[in-house]
Design an enzyme around this catalytic site. Structure first.
Site, PDB file in Angstrom:
ATOM      1  N   ASP A   8      30.211  58.004  44.300  1.00  0.00           N
ATOM      2  CA  ASP A   8      29.075  57.590  43.491  1.00  0.00           C
ATOM      3  C   ASP A   8      27.846  58.303  44.052  1.00  0.00           C
ATOM      4  O   ASP A   8      27.544  58.186  45.239  1.00  0.00           O
ATOM      5  CB  ASP A   8      28.923  56.068  43.641  1.00  0.00           C
ATOM      6  CG  ASP A   8      28.426  55.400  42.389  1.00  0.00           C
ATOM      7  OD1 ASP A   8      27.425  55.881  41.840  1.00  0.00           O
ATOM      8  OD2 ASP A   8      29.014  54.388  41.979  1.00  0.00           O
ATOM      9  N   ASP A  54      24.846  57.916  39.168  1.00  0.00           N
ATOM     10  CA  ASP A  54      24.170  56.662  38.845  1.00  0.00           C
ATOM     11  C   ASP A  54      22.954  56.906  37.938  1.00  0.00           C
ATOM     12  O   ASP A  54      22.198  57.850  38.163  1.00  0.00           O
ATOM     13  CB  ASP A  54      23.711  56.034  40.168  1.00  0.00           C
ATOM     14  CG  ASP A  54      23.289  54.593  40.037  1.00  0.00           C
ATOM     15  OD1 ASP A  54      24.118  53.759  39.652  1.00  0.00           O
ATOM     16  OD2 ASP A  54      22.104  54.299  40.334  1.00  0.00           O
ATOM     17  N   GLU A  72      26.382  58.055  34.357  1.00  0.00           N
ATOM     18  CA  GLU A  72      26.202  56.675  33.894  1.00  0.00           C
ATOM     19  C   GLU A  72      24.998  56.653  32.960  1.00  0.00           C
ATOM     20  O   GLU A  72      23.865  56.887  33.388  1.00  0.00           O
ATOM     21  CB  GLU A  72      25.960  55.719  35.066  1.00  0.00           C
ATOM     22  CG  GLU A  72      25.927  54.272  34.592  1.00  0.00           C
ATOM     23  CD  GLU A  72      25.029  53.341  35.387  1.00  0.00           C
ATOM     24  OE1 GLU A  72      25.148  52.126  35.215  1.00  0.00           O
ATOM     25  OE2 GLU A  72      24.172  53.825  36.173  1.00  0.00           O
ATOM     26  N   HIS A  83      31.264  47.228  37.296  1.00  0.00           N
ATOM     27  CA  HIS A  83      30.716  46.269  38.260  1.00  0.00           C
ATOM     28  C   HIS A  83      29.369  45.695  37.835  1.00  0.00           C
ATOM     29  O   HIS A  83      28.797  44.891  38.560  1.00  0.00           O
ATOM     30  CB  HIS A  83      30.581  46.970  39.619  1.00  0.00           C
ATOM     31  CG  HIS A  83      29.572  48.084  39.581  1.00  0.00           C
ATOM     32  ND1 HIS A  83      29.753  49.229  38.822  1.00  0.00           N
ATOM     33  CD2 HIS A  83      28.363  48.221  40.155  1.00  0.00           C
ATOM     34  CE1 HIS A  83      28.700  50.006  38.961  1.00  0.00           C
ATOM     35  NE2 HIS A  83      27.843  49.417  39.766  1.00  0.00           N
ATOM     36  N   ASP A  84      28.842  46.142  36.705  1.00  0.00           N
ATOM     37  CA  ASP A  84      27.540  45.641  36.239  1.00  0.00           C
ATOM     38  C   ASP A  84      27.665  44.680  35.064  1.00  0.00           C
ATOM     39  O   ASP A  84      26.672  44.067  34.665  1.00  0.00           O
ATOM     40  CB  ASP A  84      26.658  46.813  35.779  1.00  0.00           C
ATOM     41  CG  ASP A  84      26.265  47.717  36.932  1.00  0.00           C
ATOM     42  OD1 ASP A  84      26.071  47.200  38.048  1.00  0.00           O
ATOM     43  OD2 ASP A  84      26.150  48.934  36.716  1.00  0.00           O
TER      44      ASP A  84
HETATM   45  C1  GLC Z   1      23.514  51.478  38.219  1.00  0.00           C
HETATM   46  C2  GLC Z   1      24.577  50.777  39.011  1.00  0.00           C
HETATM   47  C3  GLC Z   1      24.099  49.407  39.354  1.00  0.00           C
HETATM   48  C4  GLC Z   1      22.858  49.536  40.196  1.00  0.00           C
HETATM   49  C5  GLC Z   1      21.805  50.378  39.472  1.00  0.00           C
HETATM   50  C6  GLC Z   1      20.714  50.785  40.398  1.00  0.00           C
HETATM   51  O1  GLC Z   1      23.309  50.895  36.995  1.00  0.00           O
HETATM   52  O2  GLC Z   1      25.771  50.772  38.302  1.00  0.00           O
HETATM   53  O3  GLC Z   1      25.068  48.646  40.030  1.00  0.00           O
HETATM   54  O4  GLC Z   1      22.342  48.277  40.480  1.00  0.00           O
HETATM   55  O5  GLC Z   1      22.352  51.560  38.966  1.00  0.00           O
HETATM   56  O6  GLC Z   1      21.165  51.763  41.283  1.00  0.00           O
END
Ligand code: GLC
Length: 533
Positions: free
Chosen positions: A102, A204, A267, A328-329
Site C-alpha cells: 500500500d 491510497d 484507490e 477495510h473502509d
Molecule cells: C484510504 C484508506 C483508509 C484511510 C484513508 C486515509 O481511504 O483506505 O483506510 O483511512 O485512505 O489514508
C-alpha cells in the site's frame, strides 16, 4: 483471440486484501504481523489466491492504523522487521504468487521528519512540501474544505501562524504534489520497494493527490443525507480529482514501467465516467483504477446491471476492468446484503469481466462485528460517534479455528473477535462441503480454470428488478450466469434458444450437474453458472 497467454498476471488472477493487524499474530502481542501472513500462505494457496495486497506495514504512530506514515522505508515493529518482510516476499515469489504494498502518497504522518521540518519555520526548505495557507481576515480557515474524518480540513499551526491542509486526520497533513521535490521523494520511495521486488502498489486516495491551485470553496451537496459522514455535506469539486493528478499518475506509471510486469492500482471513489480517466491517455496511467461500484451502489439488480454495462462501455480501448465487493473502509458484503445473498455477490464478483479483489474473511462469510463504544479504535468512528461510522467492525481478526481468539492470536487481540468464531472459521468450513469457504474456493477454481471466466468477453443477457444475467465467452466456450439479487424466487424465460446447458456451479449445491433449457426458476438468493452446450 482470447489466448490467455496474452494476459498478464494482474489481469488473470484474483487479488486478496490482507489487513495486516487482523490476519495472523505470530508473536503473541494481539496484533497481526508479517510472519503471521507467512504462516498462512498455505491457506491462500489452497484457496487459489495468487496476488496479495497488504494494507500499510510501515513506521507509523498509528493515528489512522498505518495510513499515517512516518517512515516510508521502515517496517513498523508491530508487524516485524525488514528481514521478515524480505522473507515473506521471497516465499510469496517462490510459490509463484505476487505481493502488492500500500503506497500512501497523499499525506504523511505529522511525525514524519518532512513535516516536522516543514512546520519548524516558514522559511524551512521543506515548508512547501505541505499545503500551507494564511487564515482569512477573521482568523477562520482559508476555505470550506472538510476532512473525510469530520470537521474542517484545515488545522492552525500556532508556531508559524498558518493553516495546513489535511484531507483526513490533522495527524495526516497532505503533501504538496505540485512541488517537484515531493514528486521525486515519493518516486524514490516507490523505487526502494520496486528494487526489493514488490510487484506493485495499491495507491491510497489517488484522486486526492492534487488540489485546486486557487483553493476555491467546494459547493454544497444538495443530496446530503445527515446519516452520512459530514464530509459529504460538500461536493469535493476542488479538493479532489483535479486534472493535474493525471500527470502524477503517469509519472508513477513511467517509473513502474522501468521494471518488469509491476502494477499500479488506484484507490478512487468516483463515478465510472471520471474513474476511467485514471487509466490515462493511451493507458499510461493506473493499470487498475479500483472500481468500487459494487461496493457503493444500492443492491438493486437493474442499477447494477446498468452500471456494469456503462463501465464496460466507457472503458478505454485495451484497458482492463476490475471489481471490488468489500474493503477495510466499508461494511463487509455479508453485513450489507445478508449472509445468503453474499453467495450471490461472490458469484457476481468472480464471474464479471475484470480482476476481482477479495477482502480477507469474506470467503468465510465474516460479518461486521459490533464493537462496544469504549473499544472503538477507528478515528472515523471516534470523531463521529453518532453516525455509526467506525470501520472497526469490518477489521476484526480473521477466524481460523475454534481455539480462544479464533487461532488469530494467543492473547486478547487488538480488536475483539466475532462471537460466532467457533462455528464460522477456516478449520470448520474446510471440512464442510456446504460452507461459504468451499463455495468460494470452487468459484475461484472454476474462474481460474476457465479462460472464458477470467479473460472472456462479457455479454449482457437480461436484467430486471430481481435478476442479472450474462454470458462469458472465450474461444467457443460459453458460460451463462444467472443471479437472483433478491430473497424471493424468480423466473427467467430465455428468448435465446441457446440458453441450454449444465449447471457447473451453484449457490445451492444440489443444483450442480442439472441440465437446464428454456425457463429457469431460481429460489431467493440463488445463483447458477451454466456451461452452455
Ligand atoms: C484510504 C484508506 C483508509 C484511510 C484513508 C486515509 O481511504 O483506505 O483506510 O483511512 O485512505 O489514508
Amino acid at each position: 483471440m482470447n489466448n490467455t497467454n496474452n494476459y498478464l498476471w494482474w489481469q488473470k488472477n484474483i487479488i486478496y486484501q490482507i489487513y495486516p493487524r487482523s490476519f495472523q499474530d505470530s508473536n503473541g502481542d494481539g496484533v497481526g504481523d508479517l510472519r503471521g501472513i507467512r504462516q498462512r500462505l498455505d491457506y491462500l494457496e489452497w484457496l487459489g489466491v495468487e496476488v496479495i495486497w497488504i494494507s500499510p506495514i510501515f513506521q507509523s504512530p498509528m493515528a489512522d492504523f498505518g495510513y499515517d506514515i512516518s517512515d516510508y522505508r521502515g517496517i513498523h515493529p508491530l508487524f516485524g522487521s525488514m528481514d521478515d518482510f524480505e522473507e515473506l516476499l521471497s516465499e510469496v515469489h517462490q510459490r509463484g504468487m505476487k505481493l502488492l504494498l500500500d503506497l500512501v502518497p497523499n499525506h504523511t504522518s505529522d511525525q514524519h521528519p518532512w513535516f516536522l521540518e516543514a512546520k519548524s519555520s516558514r522559511d524551512n526548505p521543506k515548508r512547501d512540501w505541505y499545503i500551507w495557507h494564511d487564515a482569512r481576515e477573521d482568523g477562520s480557515p482559508p476555505n470550506n474544505w472538510l476532512s473525510v474524518f469530520g470537521g474542517s480540513g484545515w488545522e492552525w499551526d500556532t508556531t508559524t501562524q498558518q493553516y495546513y491542509y489535511h484531507a483526513f486526520l490533522k495527524e495526516q497533513p497532505d503533501l504538496n504534489w505540485r512541488n517537484p521535490d515531493v514528486q521525486q521523494a515519493m518516486l524514490d520511495v516507490m523505487r526502494f520497494w520496486l528494487d526489493k521486488g514488490v510487484d506493485g502498489f495499491r495507491v491510497d486516495v489517488m484522486w486526492h493527490m492534487i488540489k485546486d491551485q486557487q483553493f476555491r470553496d467546494n459547493p454544497q451537496n444538495p443530496d446530503y443525507d445527515p446519516r452520512e459522514i459530514t464530509f459529504r455535506q460538500l461536493v469535493p469539486t476542488y479538493s479532489t480529482d483535479q486534472p493535474e493528478v493525471h500527470d502524477i499518475v503517469r509519472m508513477m506509471r513511467q517509473l513502474t514501467d522501468q521494471y518488469s510486469e509491476r502494477v499500479i492500482i488506484g484507490e478512487i471513489y468516483l463515478p465510472v465516467q471520471r474513474l476511467v480517466i485514471y487509466y490515462g491517455q493511451d493507458n499510461q496511467g493506473a493499470h487498475l483504477p479500483f472500481n468500487f461500484q459494487l461496493l457503493t451502489l444500492p443492491w438493486d439488480p437493474e442499477r447494477i446491471a446498468a452500471t456494469i454495462d456503462e463501465y464496460e462501455g466507457v472503458l478505454p480501448a485495451n484497458s482492463w476492468p476490475n471489481w471490488v465487493l468489500s474493503n477495510h473502509d466499508k461494511i463487509r458484503i455479508a453485513s450489507r446484503v445478508g449472509i445468503e445473498q453474499a453467495k450471490v455477490a461472490a458469484m457476481l464478483l468472480l464471474t464479471l469481466r475484470g480482476t476481482p479483489t477479495l477482502y480477507y474473511g469474506d470467503e468465510l462469510g465474516m460479518r461486521d462485528v459490533p464493537i462496544p463504544q469504549e473499544e472503538v479504535h477507528d478515528p472515523q468512528g471516534l470523531n463521529m460517534p453518532d453516525l455509526n461510522a467506525s470501520r472497526d467492525p469490518a477489521r476484526t481478526p480473521m477466524q481460523w479455528d475454534h481455539s480462544p481468539y479464533a487461532g488469530f492470536s494467543e492473547v486478547r487481540p487488538w480488536l475483539r473477535v466475532a462471537h460466532n468464531y467457533q462455528r464460522v472459521n477456516v478449520l470448520h468450513q474446510r471440512d464442510d462441503p456446504f460452507s461459504m469457504l468451499n463455495y468460494y474456493r470452487k468459484l475461484i477454481q472454476l474462474r481460474q480454470k476457465e479462460p472464458a471466466l477470467h479473460v472472456g468477453n462479457y455479454i449482457p443477457v437480461h436484467a430486471n428488478h430481481q435478476i442479472i444475467s450474462y454470458i462469458r465467452q472465450s474461444e467457443g466456450v460459453r458460460f451463462f450466469i444467472l443471479l437472483n439479487l433478491t430473497h424471493r424466487p424468480c423466473y427467467f424465460k430465455s428468448e435465446h434458444e441457446e440458453i441450454r446447458g449444465k449447471v457447473v456451479l451453484a449457490t445451492e449445491i444440489e443444483r450442480e450437474g442439472t441440465y437446464l433449457t428454456g425457463s429457469i426458476e431460481l429460489g431467493g438468493d440463488e445463483g447458477i453458472i451454466v456451461k452452455l452446450d
